[in-house]
Motif scaffolding. Sequence first.
Motif, PDB file in Angstrom:
ATOM      1  N   LYS A   1       0.821  -1.213   0.000  1.00 46.84           N
ATOM      2  CA  LYS A   1       0.000   0.000   0.000  1.00 46.84           C
ATOM      3  C   LYS A   1       0.858   1.266   0.000  1.00 46.84           C
ATOM      4  CE  LYS A   1      -3.699  -2.275   2.623  1.00 46.84           C
ATOM      5  NZ  LYS A   1      -4.482  -2.252   3.889  1.00 46.84           N
ATOM      6  N   THR A   2       1.833   1.322   0.900  1.00 46.42           N
ATOM      7  CA  THR A   2       2.710   2.485   0.994  1.00 46.42           C
ATOM      8  C   THR A   2       4.155   2.072   0.744  1.00 46.42           C
ATOM      9  OG1 THR A   2       2.947   2.236   3.391  1.00 46.42           O
ATOM     10  CG2 THR A   2       1.186   3.680   2.599  1.00 46.42           C
ATOM     11  N   TRP A   3       4.915   2.987   0.143  1.00 47.33           N
ATOM     12  CA  TRP A   3       6.251   2.672  -0.342  1.00 47.33           C
ATOM     13  C   TRP A   3       7.264   3.730   0.086  1.00 47.33           C
ATOM     14  CZ3 TRP A   3       7.132  -1.724  -3.445  1.00 47.33           C
ATOM     15  CH2 TRP A   3       5.965  -2.429  -3.782  1.00 47.33           C
ATOM     16  N   SER A   4       8.542   3.322   0.137  1.00 48.79           N
ATOM     17  CA  SER A   4       9.653   4.232   0.410  1.00 48.79           C
ATOM     18  C   SER A   4      10.608   4.191  -0.770  1.00 48.79           C
ATOM     19  CB  SER A   4      10.396   3.813   1.686  1.00 48.79           C
ATOM     20  OG  SER A   4       9.537   3.883   2.814  1.00 48.79           O
ATOM     21  N   GLY A   5      11.077   5.366  -1.174  1.00 51.66           N
ATOM     22  CA  GLY A   5      11.989   5.436  -2.302  1.00 51.66           C
ATOM     23  C   GLY A   5      11.887   6.776  -2.998  1.00 51.66           C
ATOM     24  N   PRO A   6      12.435   6.886  -4.173  1.00 41.25           N
ATOM     25  CA  PRO A   6      13.217   5.858  -4.884  1.00 41.25           C
ATOM     26  C   PRO A   6      14.706   5.968  -4.572  1.00 41.25           C
ATOM     27  CG  PRO A   6      12.798   7.697  -6.351  1.00 41.25           C
ATOM     28  CD  PRO A   6      12.153   8.046  -5.043  1.00 41.25           C
ATOM     29  N   SER A   7      15.417   4.869  -4.772  1.00 41.79           N
ATOM     30  CA  SER A   7      16.868   4.860  -4.602  1.00 41.79           C
ATOM     31  C   SER A   7      17.516   4.267  -5.842  1.00 41.79           C
ATOM     32  CB  SER A   7      17.258   4.050  -3.359  1.00 41.79           C
ATOM     33  OG  SER A   7      16.741   2.740  -3.424  1.00 41.79           O
ATOM     34  N   SER A   8      18.735   4.715  -6.128  1.00 41.16           N
ATOM     35  CA  SER A   8      19.470   4.249  -7.301  1.00 41.16           C
ATOM     36  C   SER A   8      20.189   2.950  -6.972  1.00 41.16           C
ATOM     37  CB  SER A   8      20.482   5.312  -7.739  1.00 41.16           C
ATOM     38  OG  SER A   8      21.224   4.870  -8.854  1.00 41.16           O
ATOM     39  N   ILE A   9      20.058   1.933  -7.840  1.00 41.29           N
ATOM     40  CA  ILE A   9      20.646   0.623  -7.533  1.00 41.29           C
ATOM     41  C   ILE A   9      21.514   0.055  -8.646  1.00 41.29           C
ATOM     42  CG2 ILE A   9      18.866  -0.036  -5.867  1.00 41.29           C
ATOM     43  CD1 ILE A   9      17.527  -1.645  -8.115  1.00 41.29           C
ATOM     44  N   ALA A  10      21.474   0.638  -9.846  1.00 42.66           N
ATOM     45  CA  ALA A  10      22.218   0.099 -10.987  1.00 42.66           C
ATOM     46  C   ALA A  10      23.534   0.839 -11.172  1.00 42.66           C
ATOM     47  CB  ALA A  10      21.389   0.200 -12.255  1.00 42.66           C
ATOM     48  N   GLN A  11      24.637   0.084 -11.217  1.00 42.51           N
ATOM     49  CA  GLN A  11      25.964   0.667 -11.418  1.00 42.51           C
ATOM     50  C   GLN A  11      26.531   0.119 -12.733  1.00 42.51           C
ATOM     51  OE1 GLN A  11      28.387  -0.057  -7.934  1.00 42.51           O
ATOM     52  NE2 GLN A  11      27.056   1.167  -6.611  1.00 42.51           N
ATOM     53  N   THR A  12      26.333   0.857 -13.799  1.00 39.13           N
ATOM     54  CA  THR A  12      26.837   0.431 -15.102  1.00 39.13           C
ATOM     55  C   THR A  12      28.268   0.912 -15.303  1.00 39.13           C
ATOM     56  OG1 THR A  12      25.857   2.399 -16.107  1.00 39.13           O
ATOM     57  CG2 THR A  12      24.542   0.387 -16.139  1.00 39.13           C
ATOM     58  N   ASP A  13      28.942   0.319 -16.282  1.00 40.05           N
ATOM     59  CA  ASP A  13      30.328   0.675 -16.591  1.00 40.05           C
ATOM     60  C   ASP A  13      30.328   1.862 -17.558  1.00 40.05           C
ATOM     61  OD1 ASP A  13      32.953   0.889 -17.330  1.00 40.05           O
ATOM     62  OD2 ASP A  13      33.143  -1.152 -18.106  1.00 40.05           O
ATOM     63  N   PRO A  14      30.815   3.040 -17.136  1.00 36.71           N
ATOM     64  CA  PRO A  14      30.790   4.211 -18.027  1.00 36.71           C
ATOM     65  C   PRO A  14      31.666   4.047 -19.265  1.00 36.71           C
ATOM     66  CG  PRO A  14      32.084   4.667 -16.062  1.00 36.71           C
ATOM     67  CD  PRO A  14      31.407   3.356 -15.832  1.00 36.71           C
ATOM     68  N   LYS A  15      32.585   3.074 -19.240  1.00 35.25           N
ATOM     69  CA  LYS A  15      33.453   2.834 -20.392  1.00 35.25           C
ATOM     70  C   LYS A  15      32.847   1.829 -21.372  1.00 35.25           C
ATOM     71  CE  LYS A  15      37.690   3.820 -17.767  1.00 35.25           C
ATOM     72  NZ  LYS A  15      38.989   3.276 -17.289  1.00 35.25           N
TER      73      LYS A  15
ATOM     74  N   PHE B   1      18.841  -0.789 -21.722  1.00 33.53           N
ATOM     75  CA  PHE B   1      19.718   0.373 -21.593  1.00 33.53           C
ATOM     76  C   PHE B   1      19.820   1.063 -22.951  1.00 33.53           C
ATOM     77  CE2 PHE B   1      20.901  -2.576 -18.288  1.00 33.53           C
ATOM     78  CZ  PHE B   1      21.051  -1.767 -17.170  1.00 33.53           C
ATOM     79  N   THR B   2      19.759   2.392 -22.933  1.00 29.62           N
ATOM     80  CA  THR B   2      19.835   3.182 -24.161  1.00 29.62           C
ATOM     81  C   THR B   2      20.931   4.229 -24.041  1.00 29.62           C
ATOM     82  OG1 THR B   2      17.473   2.925 -24.608  1.00 29.62           O
ATOM     83  CG2 THR B   2      18.593   4.733 -25.722  1.00 29.62           C
ATOM     84  N   ASN B   3      21.792   4.278 -25.054  1.00 33.83           N
ATOM     85  CA  ASN B   3      22.822   5.320 -25.155  1.00 33.83           C
ATOM     86  C   ASN B   3      22.423   6.246 -26.303  1.00 33.83           C
ATOM     87  OD1 ASN B   3      25.061   6.939 -25.566  1.00 33.83           O
ATOM     88  ND2 ASN B   3      26.543   5.278 -25.259  1.00 33.83           N
ATOM     89  N   LYS B   4      21.989   7.448 -25.964  1.00 32.85           N
ATOM     90  CA  LYS B   4      21.513   8.381 -26.978  1.00 32.85           C
ATOM     91  C   LYS B   4      22.630   8.875 -27.899  1.00 32.85           C
ATOM     92  CE  LYS B   4      18.642  11.595 -25.798  1.00 32.85           C
ATOM     93  NZ  LYS B   4      17.571  11.273 -26.765  1.00 32.85           N
ATOM     94  N   GLN B   5      23.882   8.662 -27.496  1.00 36.23           N
ATOM     95  CA  GLN B   5      25.011   9.147 -28.293  1.00 36.23           C
ATOM     96  C   GLN B   5      25.453   8.150 -29.354  1.00 36.23           C
ATOM     97  OE1 GLN B   5      25.667  12.325 -27.647  1.00 36.23           O
ATOM     98  NE2 GLN B   5      24.121  12.090 -26.036  1.00 36.23           N
TER      99      GLN B   5
END
Length: 327
Positions: A68-82, A109-113
Motif C-alpha cells: 500500500k505504501t512505499w519508500s523510495g526511490p533509490s538508485s541501484i544500478a551501477q553500469t560501466d561508463p566505459k 539500456f539506451t545510449n543516446k550518443q
Amino acid sequence: MKKHFVLGVLSFFFLSAVRAQNTPPPYRTNVPIDSIRLSDPFILTDKKTATYYMTGTGGMLWKSKDLKTWSGPSSIAQTDPKSWMGPKPMIWAAEIHEYKGKYYYFATFTNKQLKAEGDLERRACHVLVSDKPEGPYVPMKQPTYLPANKLTLDATLWTDTDGKPYMVYCHEWLQNGDGTVEKIELLPDFSGTKGEPKLMFLASDSPWSKEKDKNDKDIPNKVTDGPWLFKTQTGKLGILWTSWIYDVYTQGMAYSKSGTLDGPWIQEKVPFTPPNHGHGMMFRSLDGKLLLVMHSHKSVNGKFIRIPKIFGIDDSGDKIVLGEQLF
C-alpha cells in the motif's frame, strides 16, 4: 499517420524519462502506490526480508512491507561508463529476479550518443548482478547479450522445461517493421548468452491489436512490449504482452500449445486487461496470493502520467482470470 502518432507518444515518454533520470527525485517514505509515477512496474517479493521491491522504467527502487505504501526511490544500478552504454544510459523496464542465491537486474539500456542503425539510438537488453535485492547491481563479464546492431527491449527471465534459463525479449518494431518476441539461452550464471535467438511470435500475429494504414484501413499493430511468462496451476504456459488498439495502450496474452517457449503460441482473441493498462507482470504476495501489477495512463493537469496498479489474479484453470483492483 498511426506510426507518427505512436512515435510521438514514445518520444513524449522517452523525453519525460530522460528528465526524470537526469534529475533523481528525493527519497520519500509512506508514499501511497497511486502517488508513484512509474512506467513498466515490476515487483519482487523477497521472503528473506519480508519486503516488496518495486522497480521499472528509470531503474530506481521502491520498498514496501504491505504493497500500500512505499519508500523510495533509490538508485541501484551501477553500469560501466566505459562500456557501450556510456556514463548515463537511459534505463527502461527494469526487473529483479532471484536465481540460485543471487539477484539479477534485467533492463533495457539506451545510449543516446550511439546509433545502431540510421537515426535509431542504440538500445539493448542487459543483465546486472547483486547479492542483495536492494543492490547495488553491477556488470558481469560479457559486454553485450545480443548483437550490437539489433535494437532489443523489455527482457525477462524464464526457465523452460529443458531446465535452461532463457532471456525473453522484444526486437524493436521501429527497426524490423513488425515487432517480435524472441528467446535466447543464457549462460548458467547469466553472465552472457549462448546460441542464436529464436522467434516466438510477431506483433502482427495478434487478432486484437490494430492500427490504421495510409488508407485508413485496419491492419495489425506492429508493437511488441513487456513480455511476461507464467504457468497456471494446471501447467499451461502463457505469456502477457502489450501492444496498441489504435491510440490505446492494451495488454493481451497468448498460450503455448507445446507448453514450452517453442510454442506454437496461440494468441487470445481479445485483450486481457482494461484499456489504457499494460506492461504487466505477476507475483505472489507474502501471504501467497497471486497478483498482477501494471501501469495505467492518466491525465493530470494536462500531463500524461503512468501509475502502478495491482489486481488480483485467478490461475486455477487453464487460463488466468483478471480479478478486481486491490491497490
